[in-house]
Scaffold this motif. Structure first.
Motif, PDB file in Angstrom:
ATOM      1  N   LEU A 201      42.184  77.945  56.830  1.00 15.85           N
ATOM      2  CA  LEU A 201      41.682  77.048  57.876  1.00 15.85           C
ATOM      3  C   LEU A 201      42.374  77.317  59.217  1.00 15.85           C
ATOM      4  O   LEU A 201      41.743  77.255  60.271  1.00 15.85           O
ATOM      5  CB  LEU A 201      41.867  75.579  57.465  1.00 15.85           C
ATOM      6  CG  LEU A 201      41.057  75.139  56.235  1.00 15.85           C
ATOM      7  CD1 LEU A 201      41.416  73.713  55.832  1.00 15.85           C
ATOM      8  CD2 LEU A 201      39.548  75.257  56.494  1.00 15.85           C
ATOM      9  N   LEU A 202      43.652  77.630  59.162  1.00 16.72           N
ATOM     10  CA  LEU A 202      44.383  77.944  60.398  1.00 16.72           C
ATOM     11  C   LEU A 202      43.792  79.189  61.057  1.00 16.72           C
ATOM     12  O   LEU A 202      43.574  79.235  62.271  1.00 16.72           O
ATOM     13  CB  LEU A 202      45.873  78.154  60.093  1.00 16.72           C
ATOM     14  CG  LEU A 202      46.756  78.590  61.273  1.00 16.72           C
ATOM     15  CD1 LEU A 202      46.816  77.500  62.343  1.00 16.72           C
ATOM     16  CD2 LEU A 202      48.177  78.939  60.811  1.00 16.72           C
ATOM     17  N   VAL A 203      43.530  80.211  60.240  1.00 16.50           N
ATOM     18  CA  VAL A 203      42.951  81.453  60.754  1.00 16.50           C
ATOM     19  C   VAL A 203      41.577  81.178  61.378  1.00 16.50           C
ATOM     20  O   VAL A 203      41.265  81.659  62.471  1.00 16.50           O
ATOM     21  CB  VAL A 203      42.859  82.504  59.627  1.00 16.50           C
ATOM     22  CG1 VAL A 203      42.000  83.691  60.030  1.00 16.50           C
ATOM     23  CG2 VAL A 203      44.257  82.972  59.221  1.00 16.50           C
ATOM     24  N   GLU A 204      40.784  80.363  60.689  1.00 18.22           N
ATOM     25  CA  GLU A 204      39.446  80.044  61.220  1.00 18.22           C
ATOM     26  C   GLU A 204      39.535  79.288  62.536  1.00 18.22           C
ATOM     27  O   GLU A 204      38.795  79.580  63.484  1.00 18.22           O
ATOM     28  CB  GLU A 204      38.655  79.200  60.209  1.00 18.22           C
ATOM     29  CG  GLU A 204      38.180  79.996  59.008  1.00 18.22           C
ATOM     30  CD  GLU A 204      37.578  79.116  57.915  1.00 18.22           C
ATOM     31  OE1 GLU A 204      37.385  77.894  58.148  1.00 18.22           O
ATOM     32  OE2 GLU A 204      37.313  79.647  56.817  1.00 18.22           O
ATOM     33  N   SER A 205      40.450  78.332  62.616  1.00 13.59           N
ATOM     34  CA  SER A 205      40.504  77.545  63.850  1.00 13.59           C
ATOM     35  C   SER A 205      41.119  78.375  64.980  1.00 13.59           C
ATOM     36  O   SER A 205      40.740  78.224  66.144  1.00 13.59           O
ATOM     37  CB  SER A 205      41.219  76.210  63.639  1.00 13.59           C
ATOM     38  OG  SER A 205      42.563  76.441  63.320  1.00 13.59           O
TER      39      SER A 205
END
Ligand code: NAG
Ligand code: NAG
Ligand code: NAG
Ligand code: NAG
Length: 455
Positions: A201-205
């Motif tokens: 999720l961090l990578v996506e955001s």
């Protein structure tokens, strides 16, 4: 720093602390020269960077519940000052160096394998958490509030900032509970898989906040193993959309022989006043330490450890990476046998391709434990003989580059290996040539950034 043992070994070796502290001193003034202003990709901006630390670079907080049964009065009252909700620093905390408190540290750090649930858990009465996920602060400062003692990723983060990166905008940190690992297919790993999901999720955001430009993952040591599993456990379209490149620093793809020393004798790395056996018992319970034992696929039939106490009929008993369950039994760690056999071996047996371009920076030419001979006293005594070979002082050369060479055979897999002579396992985070290489790689990716749409 060359030749120093380091942080891979699950820092719970108290000694690692000293390594960290001394590193931070030698860092003063380092790194800056590697910074250039990174190309802004024709006005389109930079690819976000996510830093994934190695084991000892993470910080853990703990709090104790009514279930906690301290082994001593000191452990009941320590630490006297605790934060809101009863949280206090568990790792890193300098009190680990004080003998009576080493025991408190060990009993709180310890994991236990719950056979019924087939997963690892905290010790009873101990809750732990990783704070500031997403930020680099806990990777950069031993005390993120005071910001006085610099942590081991500070030079790298500062170098990126000098090159134009900005915390929270296009620079992020992904700390984790380094005691836990992951397991092979079909076995739960509540803590490790929750981390992978958080990281995903961090990578996506990060990507969404940066014009859709996929992230560059920069991972040190054990962080490289987590990053590889993140990629392997995500569908190919996800990888292509979200990750531009994996850059690993000193990644121990196939584990390290030094880890067998840690399991057998404990590993205080020569620091006085620390009870090796106390630390050893705690180190043994860490799932990620099992993950870092030498992998059969990399070390094959090579004899890594010889014991003269366990020989049949007066001979010697030799252990290769394929004899790990026998080794765990013989050192008296029967509890580790089943989790290793069922969970860890299937995980390390098949090392998947990253499926995104990868650059592996590896230190070489530093004396690294290659084999150990234990005498009549068995594994409770220090080894009688330690043979050194090539590596980064902690991880053997075969483990640093072996699997990467196998990936290179695959036509779809872009692989780059950068050897850094005389750069140690943790020294790589402070080494000028390594920092220059990281900036070079990020720079060249950003020069290509114009092809991404801002949407
Ligand atoms: C390793 O040992 C096994 C069993 O002793 C043997 O079958 C195998 O051929 C050996 N492998 C190599 C590469 O020597
Ligand atoms: C056992 O190993 C030691 C150290 O490698 C060696 O000196 C000794 O000769 C060996 N003994 C036997 C019986 O193989
Ligand atoms: C180690 O493994 C090899 C091959 O798999 C086997 O022949 C040998 O007996 C094992 N040694 C021990 C100590 O278990
Ligand atoms: C930049 O783009 C070119 C052309 O598509 C490609 O060959 C090269 O590998 C890219 N460089 C990086 C660092 O991604």
């Amino acid at each position: 720093m060359e030749g120093r043992p380091s942080l891979l070994a699950l820092a719970p070796a108290a000694a690692t602390v000293v390594v960290m502290l001394s590193l931070s001193c030698s860092w003063c003034g380092g790194g800056a020269s590697a910074a250039r202003v990174i190309a802004a990709g024709g006005g389109a901006g930079r690819h976000p960077v996510v830093l994934i630390p190695g084991a000892g670079g993470n910080q853990l907080e703990a709090r104790l519940t009514d279930e906690y049964r301290p082994c001593s009065l000191a452990c009941r009252v320590w630490p006297p000052v605790r934060g809101r909700g009863g949280w206090f620093r568990l790792w890193f905390d300098p009190s680990v160096l004080l003998a009576p408190l080493t025991r408190c540290f060990a009993e709180r750090m310890m994991l236990r394998y719950d056979a019924g649930a087939d997963d690892f858990r905290n010790a009873p009465g101990v809750e732990t958490r990783v704070s500031d996920f997403g930020s680099t602060s806990t990777l950069r400062y031993l005390d993120p509030n005071l910001k006085i003692l610099t942590g081991y990723m500070n030079t790298l983060a500062s170098t990126l900032e000098k090159a134009g990166y900005e915390e929270g905008r296009d620079l992020f940190g992904a700390p984790y509970d380094f005691r836990y690992g992951l397991a092979g297919p079909g076995h739960p790993s509540a803590v490790g898989t929750a981390y992978l999901q958080r990281l995903r999720l961090l990578v996506e955001s990060a990507r969404a906040a940066n014009g859709g430009r996929p992230a560059i993952l920069v991972a040190h040591s054990l962080g490289g193993l987590f990053a590889l599993q993140l990629l392997a456990r995500s569908p190919a379209p996800w990888r292509a959309a979200n990750v531009a490149r994996l850059v690993t620093l000193s990644a121990p793809w196939g584990g390290s022989v030094q880890e067998m020393l840690t399991f057998a004798s404990g590993n205080t790395l020569g620091v006085p006043f620390v009870d090796a056996s106390l630390i050893r018992d705690e180190q043994r319970t860490s799932e990620s330490n099992l993950w870092l034992l030498p992998a059969p696929g990399v070390f094959g039939n090579t004899t890594l450890v010889v014991s003269r106490a366990h020989g049949d009929g007066g001979g010697n008993r030799s252990y290769s990476a394929k004899n790990m369950t026998q080794f765990l039994r013989d050192i008296g760690f029967e509890e580790g046998v089943e989790p290793y056999r069922a969970r860890i071996r299937p995980l390390v047996e098949a090392l998947p391709e990253p499926g995104v371009p990868v650059t592996c920076l590896v230190g070489t030419g530093v004396d690294t434990v290659e084999s150990l001979v234990y005498g009549e006293g068995g594994f409770d005594e220090p080894p009688e003989e330690v043979v050194y070979g090539d590596g980064d002082g902690t991880v053997n050369l075969a483990s640093l580059v072996g699997p990467v060479k196998a990936w290179a055979d695959s036509p779809a897999q872009v692989v780059e290996v950068v050897e850094l002579p005389k750069v140690s396992h943790s020294g790589i985070l402070n080494d000028k040539s390594a920092l220059e290489q990281i900036i070079r790689i990020i720079d060249s990716i950003n020069l290509n950034a114009t092809s991404y749409q801002t949407s």
